[in-house]
Design a protein around this motif. Structure first.
Motif, PDB file in Angstrom:
ATOM      1  N   VAL A   1      46.164  42.458  45.937  1.00  0.00           N
ATOM      2  CA  VAL A   1      45.318  41.295  45.672  1.00  0.00           C
ATOM      3  C   VAL A   1      44.389  41.586  44.505  1.00  0.00           C
ATOM      4  N   LEU A   2      43.851  42.793  44.440  1.00  0.00           N
ATOM      5  CA  LEU A   2      42.960  43.176  43.343  1.00  0.00           C
ATOM      6  C   LEU A   2      43.682  43.085  42.000  1.00  0.00           C
ATOM      7  N   VAL A   3      44.886  43.599  41.929  1.00  0.00           N
ATOM      8  CA  VAL A   3      45.657  43.539  40.678  1.00  0.00           C
ATOM      9  C   VAL A   3      45.926  42.086  40.302  1.00  0.00           C
ATOM     10  N   LYS A   4      46.294  41.265  41.286  1.00  0.00           N
ATOM     11  CA  LYS A   4      46.561  39.841  41.026  1.00  0.00           C
ATOM     12  C   LYS A   4      45.310  39.145  40.499  1.00  0.00           C
TER      13      LYS A   4
ATOM     14  N   ASN B   1      41.826  37.953  33.694  1.00  0.00           N
ATOM     15  CA  ASN B   1      42.153  38.239  32.291  1.00  0.00           C
ATOM     16  C   ASN B   1      42.626  36.975  31.575  1.00  0.00           C
ATOM     17  N   VAL B   2      43.449  36.181  32.247  1.00  0.00           N
ATOM     18  CA  VAL B   2      43.937  34.935  31.655  1.00  0.00           C
ATOM     19  C   VAL B   2      42.778  33.975  31.405  1.00  0.00           C
TER      20      VAL B   2
ATOM     21  N   LEU C   1      33.189  48.413  48.134  1.00  0.00           N
ATOM     22  CA  LEU C   1      34.512  47.965  47.690  1.00  0.00           C
ATOM     23  C   LEU C   1      34.445  46.561  47.103  1.00  0.00           C
ATOM     24  N   LEU C   2      33.688  45.675  47.744  1.00  0.00           N
ATOM     25  CA  LEU C   2      33.546  44.320  47.214  1.00  0.00           C
ATOM     26  C   LEU C   2      32.846  44.330  45.859  1.00  0.00           C
ATOM     27  N   ALA C   3      31.764  45.070  45.746  1.00  0.00           N
ATOM     28  CA  ALA C   3      31.028  45.137  44.481  1.00  0.00           C
ATOM     29  C   ALA C   3      31.910  45.703  43.361  1.00  0.00           C
ATOM     30  N   ASN C   4      32.651  46.745  43.657  1.00  0.00           N
ATOM     31  CA  ASN C   4      33.529  47.334  42.640  1.00  0.00           C
ATOM     32  C   ASN C   4      34.683  46.406  42.291  1.00  0.00           C
ATOM     33  N   SER C   5      35.206  45.687  43.262  1.00  0.00           N
ATOM     34  CA  SER C   5      36.295  44.755  42.996  1.00  0.00           C
ATOM     35  C   SER C   5      35.825  43.618  42.095  1.00  0.00           C
ATOM     36  N   ILE C   6      34.622  43.135  42.343  1.00  0.00           N
ATOM     37  CA  ILE C   6      34.053  42.083  41.493  1.00  0.00           C
ATOM     38  C   ILE C   6      33.865  42.604  40.072  1.00  0.00           C
ATOM     39  N   THR C   7      33.359  43.823  39.944  1.00  0.00           N
ATOM     40  CA  THR C   7      33.120  44.400  38.629  1.00  0.00           C
ATOM     41  C   THR C   7      34.425  44.687  37.892  1.00  0.00           C
ATOM     42  N   LEU C   8      35.474  45.055  38.609  1.00  0.00           N
ATOM     43  CA  LEU C   8      36.751  45.346  37.965  1.00  0.00           C
ATOM     44  C   LEU C   8      37.440  44.099  37.419  1.00  0.00           C
ATOM     45  N   THR C   9      37.146  42.933  37.974  1.00  0.00           N
ATOM     46  CA  THR C   9      37.767  41.721  37.455  1.00  0.00           C
ATOM     47  C   THR C   9      37.029  41.291  36.194  1.00  0.00           C
ATOM     48  N   PRO C  10      37.753  41.068  35.101  1.00  0.00           N
ATOM     49  CA  PRO C  10      37.113  40.713  33.829  1.00  0.00           C
ATOM     50  C   PRO C  10      36.293  39.429  33.938  1.00  0.00           C
TER      51      PRO C  10
ATOM     52  N   GLU D   1      31.862  34.150  47.535  1.00  0.00           N
ATOM     53  CA  GLU D   1      31.439  34.602  48.866  1.00  0.00           C
ATOM     54  C   GLU D   1      32.533  34.450  49.915  1.00  0.00           C
ATOM     55  N   THR D   2      33.553  33.638  49.638  1.00  0.00           N
ATOM     56  CA  THR D   2      34.664  33.472  50.580  1.00  0.00           C
ATOM     57  C   THR D   2      35.983  33.896  49.943  1.00  0.00           C
ATOM     58  N   SER D   3      35.920  34.837  49.029  1.00  0.00           N
ATOM     59  CA  SER D   3      37.116  35.261  48.297  1.00  0.00           C
ATOM     60  C   SER D   3      38.075  36.036  49.199  1.00  0.00           C
ATOM     61  N   VAL D   4      39.267  36.267  48.686  1.00  0.00           N
ATOM     62  CA  VAL D   4      40.267  37.028  49.434  1.00  0.00           C
ATOM     63  C   VAL D   4      39.785  38.458  49.663  1.00  0.00           C
ATOM     64  N   PHE D   5      38.967  38.971  48.755  1.00  0.00           N
ATOM     65  CA  PHE D   5      38.422  40.318  48.935  1.00  0.00           C
ATOM     66  C   PHE D   5      37.596  40.390  50.221  1.00  0.00           C
ATOM     67  N   VAL D   6      36.731  39.406  50.398  1.00  0.00           N
ATOM     68  CA  VAL D   6      35.860  39.386  51.569  1.00  0.00           C
ATOM     69  C   VAL D   6      36.690  39.272  52.847  1.00  0.00           C
ATOM     70  N   LYS D   7      37.699  38.412  52.819  1.00  0.00           N
ATOM     71  CA  LYS D   7      38.536  38.221  54.012  1.00  0.00           C
ATOM     72  C   LYS D   7      39.265  39.510  54.383  1.00  0.00           C
ATOM     73  N   LEU D   8      39.829  40.204  53.391  1.00  0.00           N
ATOM     74  CA  LEU D   8      40.539  41.453  53.679  1.00  0.00           C
ATOM     75  C   LEU D   8      39.581  42.544  54.160  1.00  0.00           C
ATOM     76  N   LEU D   9      38.408  42.612  53.566  1.00  0.00           N
ATOM     77  CA  LEU D   9      37.429  43.617  53.997  1.00  0.00           C
ATOM     78  C   LEU D   9      36.948  43.345  55.419  1.00  0.00           C
ATOM     79  N   LYS D  10      36.773  42.073  55.780  1.00  0.00           N
ATOM     80  CA  LYS D  10      36.406  41.735  57.163  1.00  0.00           C
ATOM     81  C   LYS D  10      37.520  42.128  58.123  1.00  0.00           C
ATOM     82  N   GLU D  11      38.758  41.914  57.699  1.00  0.00           N
ATOM     83  CA  GLU D  11      39.900  42.298  58.532  1.00  0.00           C
ATOM     84  C   GLU D  11      39.920  43.811  58.754  1.00  0.00           C
TER      85      GLU D  11
END
Length: 161
Positions: free
Chosen positions: A64-67, A73-74, A106-115, A141-151
């Motif tokens: 999901v992070l790569v996607k 980027n687009v 993980l959430l903070a780093n994922s947000i920072t990694l996305t351009p 606040e309801t991104s897929v990152f948050v959902k996966l981290l809650k899981e």
């Protein structure tokens, strides 16, 4: 036991040769290190098994992070190449109900990694994120990152009870 085997494998690799004495000494040192971790570093076989159960979720999270990185980027490329699009930079504040520090990091780093986005600060459950354009901040606040981290947190909570 994988940590024990990892210790033993590192021992064998660093020695460079295999003899009975080196193997016996490696088993003893690996066992002593594993005991030390269990005794003084709050490590247990239960936690080790939990990591194995979380591997599929980590793999899914990485996918999901790569996607999301490609999608961002687009978006950034469109902003750069379209002279008629004027970005509207913004600071976005949102709260999350993630319980563990690891999930927040993980959430903070994922947000920072996305351009186009960068996590400016994390204070307790409140995130401050700077976005290149307001459009990039929608639904953070309801991104897929948050959902996966809650899981992941839910699985950890069930497993550690």
């Amino acid at each position: 036991m994988p940590v024990f085997l990892l210790f033993f494998a590192v021992w064998m690799i660093l020695n460079g040769k295999v003899t009975a004495e080196i193997c016996i000494f490696g088993v003893l040192i690996s066992a002593a290190l594993f005991y030390f971790m269990c005794r003084y570093m709050e490590y247990s076989l239960k936690k080790e098994l939990l990591l194995f159960r979380l591997i599929p979720l980590f793999i899914r999270y990485f996918g999901v992070l790569v996607k999301e990185i490609v999608k961002a980027n687009v978006c950034v490329l469109k902003i750069i190449l379209s002279p008629e699009l004027q970005p509207e930079p913004a600071f976005v504040y949102f709260d999350t109900d993630l319980r563990t520090g690891l999930a927040r990091v993980l959430l903070a780093n994922s947000i920072t990694l996305t351009p186009g986005t960068i996590t400016v600060s994390v204070e307790d459950d409140r995130f401050c994120v700077h976005c290149l354009d307001k459009e990039l901040a929608e639904g953070m606040e309801t991104s897929v990152f948050v959902k996966l981290l809650k899981e992941m947190e839910d699985m950890e909570a069930k497993w550690t009870k």
